[in-house]
Design a protein around this motif. Sequence first.
Motif, PDB file in Angstrom:
ATOM      1  N   LYS A   1     -16.946  62.755  26.240  1.00  0.00           N
ATOM      2  CA  LYS A   1     -15.778  63.129  25.457  1.00  0.00           C
ATOM      3  C   LYS A   1     -14.606  63.475  26.361  1.00  0.00           C
ATOM      4  O   LYS A   1     -14.761  63.629  27.566  1.00  0.00           O
ATOM      5  CB  LYS A   1     -16.121  64.324  24.555  1.00  0.00           C
ATOM      6  CG  LYS A   1     -17.143  64.014  23.488  1.00  0.00           C
ATOM      7  CD  LYS A   1     -16.791  62.829  22.615  1.00  0.00           C
ATOM      8  CE  LYS A   1     -15.696  63.142  21.641  1.00  0.00           C
ATOM      9  NZ  LYS A   1     -15.274  62.012  20.808  1.00  0.00           N
TER      10      LYS A   1
ATOM     11  N   THR B   1     -12.479  53.093  24.180  1.00  0.00           N
ATOM     12  CA  THR B   1     -12.315  54.536  24.344  1.00  0.00           C
ATOM     13  C   THR B   1     -11.229  55.142  23.461  1.00  0.00           C
ATOM     14  O   THR B   1     -10.939  56.316  23.585  1.00  0.00           O
ATOM     15  CB  THR B   1     -12.011  54.868  25.819  1.00  0.00           C
ATOM     16  OG1 THR B   1     -10.787  54.228  26.199  1.00  0.00           O
ATOM     17  CG2 THR B   1     -13.131  54.410  26.717  1.00  0.00           C
TER      18      THR B   1
ATOM     19  N   PHE C   1     -28.534  56.076  25.262  1.00  0.00           N
ATOM     20  CA  PHE C   1     -27.203  56.256  24.688  1.00  0.00           C
ATOM     21  C   PHE C   1     -26.528  57.424  25.400  1.00  0.00           C
ATOM     22  O   PHE C   1     -27.152  58.456  25.619  1.00  0.00           O
ATOM     23  CB  PHE C   1     -27.338  56.552  23.189  1.00  0.00           C
ATOM     24  CG  PHE C   1     -26.060  56.481  22.417  1.00  0.00           C
ATOM     25  CD1 PHE C   1     -25.397  55.280  22.232  1.00  0.00           C
ATOM     26  CD2 PHE C   1     -25.506  57.618  21.849  1.00  0.00           C
ATOM     27  CE1 PHE C   1     -24.215  55.209  21.510  1.00  0.00           C
ATOM     28  CE2 PHE C   1     -24.331  57.566  21.126  1.00  0.00           C
ATOM     29  CZ  PHE C   1     -23.689  56.354  20.958  1.00  0.00           C
TER      30      PHE C   1
ATOM     31  N   ILE D   1     -22.758  59.648  25.522  1.00  0.00           N
ATOM     32  CA  ILE D   1     -21.444  59.928  24.935  1.00  0.00           C
ATOM     33  C   ILE D   1     -20.691  60.824  25.915  1.00  0.00           C
ATOM     34  O   ILE D   1     -21.206  61.843  26.357  1.00  0.00           O
ATOM     35  CB  ILE D   1     -21.558  60.639  23.576  1.00  0.00           C
ATOM     36  CG1 ILE D   1     -22.333  59.782  22.581  1.00  0.00           C
ATOM     37  CG2 ILE D   1     -20.167  60.982  23.036  1.00  0.00           C
ATOM     38  CD1 ILE D   1     -22.687  60.508  21.302  1.00  0.00           C
TER      39      ILE D   1
ATOM     40  N   TYR E   1     -20.608  65.570  28.526  1.00  0.00           N
ATOM     41  CA  TYR E   1     -21.357  64.375  28.157  1.00  0.00           C
ATOM     42  C   TYR E   1     -22.708  64.776  27.569  1.00  0.00           C
ATOM     43  O   TYR E   1     -23.196  65.886  27.773  1.00  0.00           O
ATOM     44  CB  TYR E   1     -21.560  63.438  29.351  1.00  0.00           C
ATOM     45  CG  TYR E   1     -22.453  64.002  30.431  1.00  0.00           C
ATOM     46  CD1 TYR E   1     -23.840  63.866  30.363  1.00  0.00           C
ATOM     47  CD2 TYR E   1     -21.909  64.687  31.509  1.00  0.00           C
ATOM     48  CE1 TYR E   1     -24.654  64.404  31.356  1.00  0.00           C
ATOM     49  CE2 TYR E   1     -22.716  65.218  32.504  1.00  0.00           C
ATOM     50  CZ  TYR E   1     -24.086  65.071  32.413  1.00  0.00           C
ATOM     51  OH  TYR E   1     -24.897  65.612  33.382  1.00  0.00           O
TER      52      TYR E   1
ATOM     53  N   GLN F   1     -18.610  55.862  24.255  1.00  0.00           N
ATOM     54  CA  GLN F   1     -19.911  55.806  23.610  1.00  0.00           C
ATOM     55  C   GLN F   1     -20.603  54.564  24.163  1.00  0.00           C
ATOM     56  O   GLN F   1     -20.172  53.448  23.903  1.00  0.00           O
ATOM     57  CB  GLN F   1     -19.770  55.738  22.101  1.00  0.00           C
ATOM     58  CG  GLN F   1     -19.088  56.981  21.548  1.00  0.00           C
ATOM     59  CD  GLN F   1     -18.912  56.937  20.058  1.00  0.00           C
ATOM     60  OE1 GLN F   1     -19.652  56.278  19.349  1.00  0.00           O
ATOM     61  NE2 GLN F   1     -17.923  57.656  19.568  1.00  0.00           N
TER      62      GLN F   1
END
Length: 156
Positions: A87, A109, A83, A85, A148, A99
């Motif tokens: 931002k 997004t 996973f 992420i 990230y 994500q």
Amino acid sequence: MNKTANFQLTQWEKTDRIMMEDFNRDNAAIDAALKSSADKVAALQTALASCGNCKIVYGTYTGNGKYGRENPNKLTFNGDPLFVIIKGSIGSAPTFGIQAMRGWDIAYTDATDFSTICYLTWGEHSLSWYNSQSSTDQFNESGSVYPYIALFATQE
């Protein structure tokens, strides 16, 4: 003669006659309960050991202003994250971000507009993505710094 609530062990009163059979039955019940608990703890420890752990990697990258299929962003890792992420740029207003879960090929997004999509490609030890509309929607504005975080399953 009274008994305990959970294991029905003997609780003598001053007037009760203490019998060897009662004492031996209580000790056998305690022994069985302790053995059962120990077996369950051992089974949980074995199961937990096979679950591994989670490794977390975080960092930032700086955008170069490009976007589109021919200009994907790429993060490279020491292993295959499950996973990731990403931002919005540091110092900008909070954004939904990217994500990405391993196996997904798109990520929305924008939390309010599900038409804003980044297309994902999972490689060996990497994640690449692009957006065909803008560098902003690709999280790649020139000079902007993007944080990230990546989660990995580990076996220890």
